[in-house]
Design a protein around this motif. Sequence first.
Motif, PDB file in Angstrom:
ATOM      1  N   VAL A  84     -10.966  -0.748  22.736  1.00 11.91           N
ATOM      2  CA  VAL A  84     -10.353  -0.095  21.574  1.00 11.91           C
ATOM      3  C   VAL A  84     -11.197  -0.319  20.322  1.00 11.91           C
ATOM      4  O   VAL A  84     -11.450   0.616  19.562  1.00 11.91           O
ATOM      5  CB  VAL A  84      -8.893  -0.560  21.382  1.00 11.91           C
ATOM      6  N   HIS A  85     -11.658  -1.544  20.095  1.00 11.26           N
ATOM      7  CA  HIS A  85     -12.501  -1.803  18.921  1.00 11.26           C
ATOM      8  C   HIS A  85     -13.801  -0.992  19.011  1.00 11.26           C
ATOM      9  O   HIS A  85     -14.256  -0.429  18.011  1.00 11.26           O
ATOM     10  CB  HIS A  85     -12.804  -3.295  18.786  1.00 11.26           C
ATOM     11  N   GLY A  86     -14.352  -0.926  20.195  1.00 10.89           N
ATOM     12  CA  GLY A  86     -15.552  -0.102  20.389  1.00 10.89           C
ATOM     13  C   GLY A  86     -15.289   1.362  20.089  1.00 10.89           C
ATOM     14  O   GLY A  86     -16.143   2.054  19.520  1.00 10.89           O
ATOM     15  N   GLN A  87     -14.111   1.841  20.434  1.00 11.25           N
ATOM     16  CA  GLN A  87     -13.754   3.228  20.149  1.00 11.25           C
ATOM     17  C   GLN A  87     -13.648   3.470  18.642  1.00 11.25           C
ATOM     18  O   GLN A  87     -14.093   4.511  18.145  1.00 11.25           O
ATOM     19  CB  GLN A  87     -12.441   3.606  20.834  1.00 11.25           C
ATOM     20  N   VAL A  88     -13.084   2.529  17.919  1.00  8.80           N
ATOM     21  CA  VAL A  88     -12.992   2.668  16.469  1.00  8.80           C
ATOM     22  C   VAL A  88     -14.400   2.781  15.883  1.00  8.80           C
ATOM     23  O   VAL A  88     -14.696   3.692  15.097  1.00  8.80           O
ATOM     24  CB  VAL A  88     -12.215   1.491  15.832  1.00  8.80           C
ATOM     25  N   LEU A  89     -15.285   1.872  16.282  1.00  8.11           N
ATOM     26  CA  LEU A  89     -16.655   1.909  15.764  1.00  8.11           C
ATOM     27  C   LEU A  89     -17.382   3.183  16.184  1.00  8.11           C
ATOM     28  O   LEU A  89     -18.078   3.815  15.381  1.00  8.11           O
ATOM     29  CB  LEU A  89     -17.427   0.678  16.245  1.00  8.11           C
TER      30      LEU A  89
ATOM     31  N   ALA B 183      -7.511   5.803  17.802  1.00  8.06           N
ATOM     32  CA  ALA B 183      -8.112   4.501  18.115  1.00  8.06           C
ATOM     33  C   ALA B 183      -7.666   3.446  17.105  1.00  8.06           C
ATOM     34  O   ALA B 183      -7.382   2.303  17.483  1.00  8.06           O
ATOM     35  CB  ALA B 183      -9.638   4.620  18.135  1.00  8.06           C
ATOM     36  N   LEU B 184      -7.595   3.813  15.836  1.00 14.08           N
ATOM     37  CA  LEU B 184      -7.112   2.873  14.821  1.00 14.08           C
ATOM     38  C   LEU B 184      -5.665   2.460  15.093  1.00 14.08           C
ATOM     39  O   LEU B 184      -5.309   1.285  14.937  1.00 14.08           O
ATOM     40  CB  LEU B 184      -7.233   3.489  13.418  1.00 14.08           C
ATOM     41  N   LYS B 185      -4.848   3.416  15.523  1.00 14.11           N
ATOM     42  CA  LYS B 185      -3.457   3.113  15.855  1.00 14.11           C
ATOM     43  C   LYS B 185      -3.392   2.157  17.051  1.00 14.11           C
ATOM     44  O   LYS B 185      -2.619   1.192  17.041  1.00 14.11           O
ATOM     45  CB  LYS B 185      -2.693   4.399  16.157  1.00 14.11           C
ATOM     46  N   LEU B 186      -4.206   2.406  18.068  1.00 16.54           N
ATOM     47  CA  LEU B 186      -4.239   1.514  19.230  1.00 16.54           C
ATOM     48  C   LEU B 186      -4.675   0.121  18.823  1.00 16.54           C
ATOM     49  O   LEU B 186      -4.114  -0.890  19.271  1.00 16.54           O
ATOM     50  CB  LEU B 186      -5.191   2.047  20.295  1.00 16.54           C
TER      51      LEU B 186
END
Length: 192
Positions: A138-143, A182-185
């Motif tokens: 998830v953090h990777g998706q945000v970035l 992604a931020l919500k996740l």
Amino acid sequence: MTRQISVPMSFLILTIGGLVTFTATSNLPPYSDAQGATTSATKPQLGPYDTYFVTQTSLGTPFQTDSGRIAQRKGGTEAIRSYAELMVSSHIAVNEALEKITKRKAQAPAPTLLKAAYTTILTTLATQEGQEFDADYVHGQVLYQKANALLYYHEIGNGTDPELKAFAEQTLPKIVDHLNRALKLEQELKTP
């Protein structure tokens, strides 16, 4: 262990941001001209911004599909698995739309710049489990989505190919939606 994915993803953000800045200030000829490409004279050449956009998008879509497939299997919540399914289906569609456009253009160089970073991230995700996997994916998706939005904004503002600019304009709202999801996740993972 979350740093395993954070370091390559941070590298990705810095690399894309640095190249966008470099390309915007560089007086170098387009990559295809600099390399003496032998493309058909009947197909239009891509300028440096468009070439960069095509090569990075061509590499990012398979990465998103591959990492999404891993997350569909390993995601610890239905929300993560659903997001991953969206990444797979969305990026297959993006890749098909981009290929339709690029078939009418001179061939762009193969996307290699971030390939090692993406391979490292995929290998890391494949070995992780549980909460560690969820947090890193998830953090990777945000970035990734932040960097991807920057790439598309850059093409819209600087690209010279009308079809690619229109593609970027049509696709950017989806990227912003993916970023918001992604931020919500990420927020849900932080909430106990």
